[in-house]
Scaffold this motif. Structure first.
Motif, short mmCIF file in Angstrom:
data_model
loop_
_atom_site.label_atom_id
_atom_site.label_comp_id
_atom_site.label_asym_id
_atom_site.label_seq_id
_atom_site.Cartn_x
_atom_site.Cartn_y
_atom_site.Cartn_z
N UNK A 1 0.85 -1.20 0.00
CA UNK A 1 0.00 0.00 0.00
C UNK A 1 0.88 1.24 0.00
N UNK A 2 1.67 1.42 -1.07
CA UNK A 2 2.50 2.61 -1.21
C UNK A 2 1.81 3.54 -2.21
N UNK A 3 1.37 4.73 -1.77
CA UNK A 3 0.76 5.66 -2.72
C UNK A 3 1.71 5.97 -3.87
N UNK A 4 1.18 6.13 -5.08
CA UNK A 4 2.01 6.33 -6.27
C UNK A 4 2.91 7.55 -6.13
N UNK A 5 2.40 8.61 -5.51
CA UNK A 5 3.20 9.83 -5.39
C UNK A 5 4.46 9.60 -4.57
N UNK A 6 4.45 8.63 -3.66
CA UNK A 6 5.62 8.39 -2.81
C UNK A 6 6.71 7.61 -3.55
N UNK A 7 6.36 7.05 -4.71
CA UNK A 7 7.34 6.36 -5.53
C UNK A 7 7.71 7.17 -6.78
N UNK A 9 9.29 10.45 -8.95
CA UNK A 9 10.61 11.08 -8.90
C UNK A 9 10.56 12.31 -8.00
N UNK A 10 11.73 12.78 -7.58
CA UNK A 10 11.80 13.98 -6.74
C UNK A 10 11.15 15.17 -7.44
N UNK A 11 11.41 15.31 -8.75
CA UNK A 11 10.83 16.42 -9.52
C UNK A 11 9.31 16.32 -9.58
N UNK A 12 8.81 15.10 -9.74
CA UNK A 12 7.35 14.90 -9.80
C UNK A 12 6.70 15.19 -8.44
N UNK A 13 7.37 14.78 -7.37
CA UNK A 13 6.84 15.06 -6.02
C UNK A 13 6.80 16.56 -5.79
N UNK A 14 7.85 17.27 -6.19
CA UNK A 14 7.90 18.73 -6.00
C UNK A 14 6.78 19.41 -6.80
N UNK A 15 6.59 19.03 -8.04
CA UNK A 15 5.53 19.63 -8.87
C UNK A 15 4.15 19.35 -8.27
N UNK A 317 10.53 9.59 -0.98
CA UNK A 317 10.14 10.71 -0.15
C UNK A 317 11.23 11.08 0.84
N UNK A 318 11.20 12.34 1.26
CA UNK A 318 12.11 12.83 2.28
C UNK A 318 11.88 12.06 3.58
N UNK A 319 12.96 11.85 4.35
CA UNK A 319 12.84 11.15 5.63
C UNK A 319 13.39 12.04 6.74
N UNK A 320 12.75 12.01 7.89
CA UNK A 320 13.21 12.77 9.04
C UNK A 320 13.95 11.85 10.00
N UNK A 321 15.12 12.29 10.44
CA UNK A 321 15.87 11.54 11.44
C UNK A 321 15.29 11.75 12.82
N UNK A 322 15.84 11.08 13.83
CA UNK A 322 15.34 11.23 15.20
C UNK A 322 15.38 12.69 15.65
#
Length: 428
Positions: A1-7, A9-15, A317-322
């Motif tokens: 169950x991974x939404x398409x937007x999360x897979x 490209x970085x450019x597509x996510x930004x747009x 997608x971007x990930x946040x560290x602790x």
């Protein structure tokens, strides 16, 4: 169950996010008294903001402003609010947040894809060990998300190791939703009552409220303590009521994944400018798809590092560290900058310390002082000296340490309206 937007490209996510941002900005201008006032005062036009980078023309929203002008952030009449919740008030007065039907659907979607990110599916059963009352958003969010995912849920609530184990043995859940330090209490109860941890059926725990990782994503002391006795998978999460969004670890455990369809993130320095990649800074968020109380450039107060390299799980997608610490809880102590999580981690090295509270206060000359109160019922000789030496070797400072009764620690940890125990009391 991974939404398409999360897979994507970085450019597509930004747009994608820039398109959603336009929708959000038009919405708040039409419906939010607070943001309408901000845009007018600063002579900002939505047409000026066409990229994520141009978000910086909008002033940040602080927790203090959210507290002071709480009602002005609402974009719908109170008659459309289905559920009212409040923030925990860790660093000030709690803020009221309302959710519409649409917001509750968004909350369910957020948690469903967050659980799926950790590998949970419809065949799993989750045991909820947190409260669903006391105006607490998280417990409701977990319930709605699990329901949307199609998995089973057992609402046990907080505390009572005996009831938790009775439920585990009776219903055979596969995952726990739990504050990780409570897992130590479950382990101790199992040992005392001859419960076989290897036969519990628990595969893993979705851990909330406390960190499990060091900044390099290796397990911290707390996580090591848990897994040395109980061979289960631990997944860190990060969320807040204001965000209505969670950042959850995947199987790779290299940070909590952002859901770009739900939230825009910025990492800024003390002047609210973007930090260099891989550098720590304060997390600033803009919510997407929130109907009742959207937030634009809200400063969370949490200091984090963002990671943008592709993840082996397939998400881009971007990930946040602790969380390194909370900006307001930063301590300048004898020339050294400290954050409470670092002290929590050091205290976890001492098994004799059963609970503690860190108090931060100003001394007579206006500089920061640290007092750590511990409950250690069977303390070995020289414990306080060993703790001080440990702090001195690891953090280069030696705070004041006092022993207290269990009752005093519990009184300090729990306020009348508190939903969760606190380990830091800032009296500055």
């Amino acid at each position: 169950m991974i939404p398409a937007i999360e897979q994507a490209s970085t450019a597509e996510i930004k747009a994608f996010q820039e398109e959603k941002l336009q929708e959000t900005l038009h919405y708040v201008i039409e419906n939010s008294p607070y943001y309408r006032r901000i845009f007018k005062t600063h002579k900002i036009q939505v047409s000026d903001i066409t990229t994520l980078e141009s978000l910086s023309v909008i002033p940040v929203t602080t927790k203090e402003e959210l507290q002071r002008y709480n009602d002005d952030f609402f974009c719908v009449p109170k008659s459309k609010i289905i559920d009212f919740v409040t923030t925990s008030g860790t660093l000030g007065e709690p803020v009221t947040v309302g959710l519409t039907d649409k917001d509750l659907d968004r909350l369910a979607y957020n948690e469903a894809i967050s659980f799926a990110c950790a590998g949970i599916g419809e065949d799993d059963i989750l045991q909820l060990t947190t409260t669903m009352d006391r105006r607490f958003m998280a417990g409701l969010a977990y319930f709605l998300g699990i329901r949307k995912l199609g998995a089973g849920i057992i609402r046990v609530g907080a505390g009572i190791p005996e009831l938790q184990w009775d439920t585990i043995l009776k219903f055979k859940p596969t995952y726990l939703i739990v504050v990780p330090s409570f897992l130590l209490k479950l382990i101790q109860y199992a040992k005392t009552n001859s419960i076989d941890l290897t036969d519990s059926g628990i595969k893993g725990a979705i851990c909330i409220g406390e960190s499990l990782r060091n900044q390099d994503f290796s397990m911290n002391v707390l996580a090591k303590k848990i897994t040395q006795d109980w061979d289960i998978e631990l997944y860190s999460t990060y969320a807040s009521t204001e965000m209505s969004t969670a950042f959850t670890e995947c199987s790779e455990r290299q940070g909590g994944h952002q859901h770009p369809e739900l939230i825009i993130t910025e990492i800024v320095d003390e002047h609210d400018n973007p930090v260099a990649p891989g550098t720590s800074g304060e997390l600033v968020i803009t919510t997407l798809g929130v109907e009742a109380m959207p937030l634009i450039r809200f400063k969370t107060g949490d200091l984090v590092v963002a990671h943008d390299s592709p993840c082996q799980c397939g998400r881009n997608t971007l990930r946040l560290g602790p969380v390194i610490g909370r900006k307001k809880q930063m301590i300048k102590y004898k020339g050294t900058t400290l954050y409470p999580p670092a002290m929590d981690n050091l205290l976890a090295d001492f098994l004799a310390v059963k609970s503690h509270v860190i108090e931060i206060y100003h001394n007579d000359i206006g500089t920061d002082e640290i007092r750590i109160k511990i409950f250690a019922p069977q303390a070995p000789q020289g414990l306080l000296l060993k703790i001080r030496d440990h702090f001195r070797s690891k953090l280069r400072v030696s705070p004041t340490i006092e022993t207290c009764t269990r009752e005093e620690i519990q009184r300090l940890q729990h306020s009348k309206l508190g939903r969760k125990p606190v380990s830091v009391i800032d009296r500055r």
